[in-house]
Scaffold this motif. Structure first.
Motif, PDB file in Angstrom:
ATOM      1  N   GLN A  68       0.746  -1.268   0.176  1.00 46.43           N
ATOM      2  CA  GLN A  68       0.099  -0.056  -0.065  1.00 46.43           C
ATOM      3  C   GLN A  68       0.858   1.136  -0.048  1.00 46.43           C
ATOM      4  N   TYR A  69       2.084   1.196   0.717  1.00 41.64           N
ATOM      5  CA  TYR A  69       2.883   2.410   0.909  1.00 41.64           C
ATOM      6  C   TYR A  69       3.385   2.490  -0.755  1.00 41.64           C
TER       7      TYR A  69
ATOM      8  N   TRP B  30       2.182   1.794  -3.434  1.00 46.57           N
ATOM      9  CA  TRP B  30       1.159   2.260  -4.198  1.00 46.57           C
ATOM     10  C   TRP B  30       0.970   3.854  -4.182  1.00 46.57           C
ATOM     11  N   LEU B  31       0.929   4.134  -3.009  1.00 49.02           N
ATOM     12  CA  LEU B  31       0.777   5.670  -2.775  1.00 49.02           C
ATOM     13  C   LEU B  31       1.948   6.544  -3.199  1.00 49.02           C
TER      14      LEU B  31
ATOM     15  N   ASP C  41       1.807   6.630  -6.902  1.00 53.23           N
ATOM     16  CA  ASP C  41       0.569   7.549  -7.410  1.00 53.23           C
ATOM     17  C   ASP C  41       0.812   9.028  -6.963  1.00 53.23           C
TER      18      ASP C  41
ATOM     19  N   LYS D 174       1.047  10.422  -3.869  1.00 51.79           N
ATOM     20  CA  LYS D 174       0.471  10.755  -2.805  1.00 51.79           C
ATOM     21  C   LYS D 174       1.540  10.625  -1.446  1.00 51.79           C
TER      22      LYS D 174
ATOM     23  N   LEU E 225      -0.008  11.215   2.336  1.00 54.04           N
ATOM     24  CA  LEU E 225      -0.872  10.236   2.461  1.00 54.04           C
ATOM     25  C   LEU E 225       0.021   9.038   3.147  1.00 54.04           C
ATOM     26  N   ALA E 226       1.235   8.748   2.190  1.00 49.50           N
ATOM     27  CA  ALA E 226       2.276   7.753   2.436  1.00 49.50           C
ATOM     28  C   ALA E 226       2.965   7.767   3.505  1.00 49.50           C
TER      29      ALA E 226
END
Length: 236
Positions: free
Chosen positions: A39-40, A42-43, A46, A48, A51-52
């Motif tokens: 998830q980290y 992917w952020l 992207d 982001k 958010l990460a």
């Protein structure tokens, strides 16, 4: 002898039952960290970053608790790579993220040494492939090298780093062969580690069984002696 078998069986049962429960919990922890790094990443990909960064800081206390359960060498690499992410001012590079994810995935694998060996084997395959560019090989090595410090001798890892640097400047048959030889020597090292662990495990398990049998035999001998003394008193 029957009592000895019963004692051993009971000992193993009561020992392994909590062990299996602990193993299940540990497995859940490992899986969650693999999911977290996915998830980290992917952020970050992207863009982001805020958010990460918030997600990373939110999980830091729990992550620190998990890191303490790892081997000393693994703890060192985890913390070093994590520190890099925290010091990147919220915008870690793709290489830094890949290094951290590599360490997490390998250290949480069922057999980290085997898992680490697969990446070393992939590197060797790339070196043996004449169509694989030295730039790609260098990039591949830079991602896996930090993780390898947790499972291999640092001198051996440094030796490969030196050979890869030479290869990056001059891609020839001889520089590739030198790198392949260094990687091959690294791949031979964990086998010795696994064999040492196997012998120690066999020694501990065998020793436990022998001590258990000795204890049961000793108790039986004492019981027989008490019975003999009791019979002599009854006959006197």
């Amino acid at each position: 002898m029957g009592r000895a078998v019963l004692v051993i069986f009971c000992s193993l049962f009561f020992t392994l039952t909590p062990f299996n429960q602990a193993y299940s919990t540990m497995l859940e922890d490992k899986n969650q960290w693999q999911s977290f790094t996915d998830q980290y990443r992917w952020l970050i990909e992207d863009g982001k970053f805020d958010l990460a960064e918030r997600m990373l800081h939110r999980r830091l206390p729990h992550m620190e608790q998990y890191i303490k359960t790892l081997k000393t060498e693994e703890q060192t690499v985890w913390r070093d790579l994590l520190t890099v992410l925290l010091q990147d001012e919220g915008t870690p590079t793709e290489k830094d993220v890949s290094r951290f994810q590599m360490m997490v995935n390998v250290s949480t694998a069922p057999d980290p040494i085997v898992e680490a060996g697969t990446f070393v084997q992939d590197l060797k395959g790339a070196l043996e492939n004449p169509f694989a560019s030295n730039v790609k090989i260098e990039s591949q090595w830079e991602v896996i090298a930090p993780m390898l410090d947790a499972y291999y001798e640092k001198e051996a890892v440094s030796e490969i780093s030196e050979k890869i640097r030479t290869l990056s400047h001059e891609d020839t048959f001889y520089t590739r062969e030198a790198a392949i030889e260094a990687v091959g020597q690294l791949l031979d090292a964990p086998e010795e580690i696994r064999m040492d662990a196997l012998w120690w495990t066999a020694f501990l398990v065998g020793g436990t069984i022998v001590l258990t049998l000795f204890y049961v035999a000793l108790q039986k001998m004492k019981a027989n002696q008490r019975q003999s003394r009791s019979k002599r008193r009854d006959n006197s």
